[in-house]
Scaffold this active site. Structure first.
Site, mmCIF file in Angstrom:
data_model
loop_
_atom_site.group_PDB
_atom_site.id
_atom_site.type_symbol
_atom_site.label_atom_id
_atom_site.label_comp_id
_atom_site.label_asym_id
_atom_site.label_seq_id
_atom_site.Cartn_x
_atom_site.Cartn_y
_atom_site.Cartn_z
ATOM 1 C CE LYS A 20 -6.067 -0.611 7.768
ATOM 2 N NZ LYS A 20 -4.698 -0.722 7.279
ATOM 3 C CE LYS A 75 -8.916 -2.468 1.339
ATOM 4 N NZ LYS A 75 -7.754 -1.668 1.562
ATOM 5 C CE LYS A 116 -0.967 -6.111 3.253
ATOM 6 N NZ LYS A 116 0.263 -6.115 2.499
HETATM 7 P P1 TYM Z 1 -0.630 -2.212 1.265
HETATM 8 O O1 TYM Z 1 0.577 -2.852 1.845
HETATM 9 O O2 TYM Z 1 -1.921 -2.348 1.985
HETATM 10 O O3 TYM Z 1 -0.870 -2.759 -0.206
HETATM 11 C C1 TYM Z 1 0.149 -2.791 -1.190
HETATM 12 C C2 TYM Z 1 -0.435 -2.406 -2.540
HETATM 13 O O4 TYM Z 1 -1.486 -3.318 -2.909
HETATM 14 C C3 TYM Z 1 -2.630 -2.587 -3.302
HETATM 15 N N1 TYM Z 1 -3.833 -3.380 -2.980
HETATM 16 C C4 TYM Z 1 -4.794 -3.705 -3.858
HETATM 17 N N2 TYM Z 1 -4.952 -3.435 -5.162
HETATM 18 C C5 TYM Z 1 -6.061 -3.941 -5.777
HETATM 19 N N3 TYM Z 1 -6.999 -4.692 -5.152
HETATM 20 C C6 TYM Z 1 -6.876 -4.982 -3.833
HETATM 21 N N4 TYM Z 1 -7.784 -5.724 -3.235
HETATM 22 C C7 TYM Z 1 -5.742 -4.482 -3.136
HETATM 23 N N5 TYM Z 1 -5.320 -4.580 -1.848
HETATM 24 C C8 TYM Z 1 -4.157 -3.901 -1.773
HETATM 25 C C9 TYM Z 1 -2.568 -1.300 -2.501
HETATM 26 O O5 TYM Z 1 -3.336 -0.280 -3.088
HETATM 27 C C10 TYM Z 1 -1.081 -1.012 -2.518
HETATM 28 O O6 TYM Z 1 -0.728 -0.321 -3.692
HETATM 29 N N6 TYM Z 1 -0.142 2.644 2.421
HETATM 30 C C11 TYM Z 1 0.310 1.607 1.514
HETATM 31 C C12 TYM Z 1 1.798 1.339 1.589
HETATM 32 C C13 TYM Z 1 2.673 2.518 1.352
HETATM 33 C C14 TYM Z 1 2.892 3.168 0.113
HETATM 34 C C15 TYM Z 1 3.864 4.179 0.376
HETATM 35 C C16 TYM Z 1 2.385 3.010 -1.165
HETATM 36 C C17 TYM Z 1 3.453 3.129 2.263
HETATM 37 N N7 TYM Z 1 4.181 4.130 1.694
HETATM 38 C C18 TYM Z 1 4.310 5.047 -0.632
HETATM 39 C C19 TYM Z 1 2.842 3.870 -2.180
HETATM 40 C C20 TYM Z 1 3.779 4.859 -1.898
HETATM 41 C C21 TYM Z 1 -0.397 0.309 1.891
HETATM 42 O O7 TYM Z 1 -0.870 0.146 2.984
HETATM 43 O O8 TYM Z 1 -0.337 -0.676 0.958
#
Ligand code: TYM
Length: 332
Positions: A112, A195, A198
């Site tokens: 990023k 993947k 968004k």
């Molecule tokens: P975020 O908001 O990008 O995504 C939310 C969840 O969706 C999963 N995900 C996917 N799984 C499978 N295939 C895909 N293409 C795909 N795109 C997204 C992500 O792995 C995630 O589980 N850093 C985290 C948010 C966060 C978090 C936390 C997660 C902040 N604090 C504490 C767990 C525990 C994130 O950016 O997720």
């Protein structure tokens, strides 16, 4: 009961199928067996510039979608991260036991920040995984359901928990990643080796839960596949078809082998047409329920405030211990 915590960023108007199938679906399932904490991580959503009104609305939409897909606020603690100030408080302490190089090795940060130009990337983007560790450790979570892309961040959370415990005395549960392999990486319909994301997918590559199913059908019809004709599951040679089969299987509950058998002798067009129907049937009730929650924002905000109070009771107790261990006066 073991504890589970996870979070999702409110950085889009809708969750996409990757978010749902890779993570949120498991959040719903784990409510039966775990003491569950789920948060909309708005603090994480401001690391790359944002519009305040849009963020506010997206935070509500994220909460509404979580309720709509089956997060039950009676059984789980559902809250908005910024309403629990213990998160950034613990993150500061954890930041002080994280190496600069260690944080710099996070591949999401590297990707990023490179895209933004490394001078323009914020310090918040750099420290993002440390805040994520605080999210998890505050609740003494045993398991963290996430997609494959979060594996490295989870590894850092474990390292920080262990380091703190060794340095200052046993304080945090060392959390395990809960990554369900089959759907851990849903891919972009236009770029079936990348993947679904968004932040980086083109609109044609993403299926949003809240979009018009006719639009989803069009994207599925134009999904990139190989030039062959046979419907078999082969993630290496036929990643596009494998992705469509994975989504189909997860949404319908039918096994991959069952689907492959059912489509023997049929073409990609048949598979895509039927998948579009499966997606439409799946999202319609979710869209209606989401709208229902959004129609009463006061009620939704109240529910989230109650969740934040419950979260603070747990997070506050952990922070108090951490403060004591590092030699701070107790939080007042
Ligand atoms: P975020 O908001 O990008 O995504 C939310 C969840 O969706 C999963 N995900 C996917 N799984 C499978 N295939 C895909 N293409 C795909 N795109 C997204 C992500 O792995 C995630 O589980 N850093 C985290 C948010 C966060 C978090 C936390 C997660 C902040 N604090 C504490 C767990 C525990 C994130 O950016 O997720």
């Amino acid at each position: 009961r073991p504890r589970v915590l996870s979070g999702i960023q409110p950085t889009a108007d809708s969750f996409h199928l990757g978010n749902y199938l890779g993570a949120v679906r498991h959040w719903v399932a784990l409510q039966d067996s775990h003491d569950a904490f789920y948060c909309v991580v708005d603090l994480h959503a401001i690391t790359a510039g944002h519009d305040p009104a849009v963020l506010h609305q997206r935070t509500r939409r994220a909460a509404a979608q979580l309720l709509a897909v089956g997060i039950d606020p009676e059984r789980s603690t559902l809250f908005v991260q910024s309403q629990v100030p213990e998160h950034p408080q613990l993150a500061w302490i954890l930041g002080c036991i994280t190496g600069f190089g260690e944080a710099g090795r996070m591949t999401q940060f590297k990707d990023k920040s490179q895209k933004q130009g490394s001078d323009r990337a914020s310090v918040g983007l750099f420290t993002y995984p440390i805040l994520q560790a605080a999210d998890i450790l505050l609740y003494q979570a045993d398991a963290v359901p996430v997609g494959e892309d979060q594996r490295q961040h989870l590894e850092l959370s474990r390292d920080l928990a262990q380091r703190f415990n060794t340095t200052f005395g046993a304080t945090f549960t060392v959390p395990a990643a809960h990554i369900v392999k089959d759907t851990a990486k849903i891919t972009d319909l236009q770029e079936p080796r990348a993947k679904m994301s968004k932040s980086s997918s083109a609109p044609g590559g993403i299926i949003d839960l809240l979009e018009d199913p006719a639009r989803s059908a069009k994207k599925i019809r134009s999904a990139v596949t190989d030039t062959g004709r046979e419907i078999v599951f082969d993630a290496e040679a036929k990643p596009g078809i494998a992705n469509l089969l994975t989504i189909y299987s997860a949404l319908s509950g039918r096994g991959i082998d069952d689907l492959v058998g059912a489509y023997a002798g049929k073409g990609y067009g048949d598979l895509k047409k039927d998948l579009a129907e499966v997606v439409a049937e799946f999202v319609r009730p979710i869209q209606a329920r989401t709208q229902g929650y959004l129609d009463d924002p006061a009620q939704l905000d109240k529910l989230l405030a109650t969740g934040a109070e419950k979260a603070r009771a747990v997070a506050g107790a952990t922070l108090r211990t951490a403060y004591e261990r590092v030699g701070f006066f107790p939080p007042v």
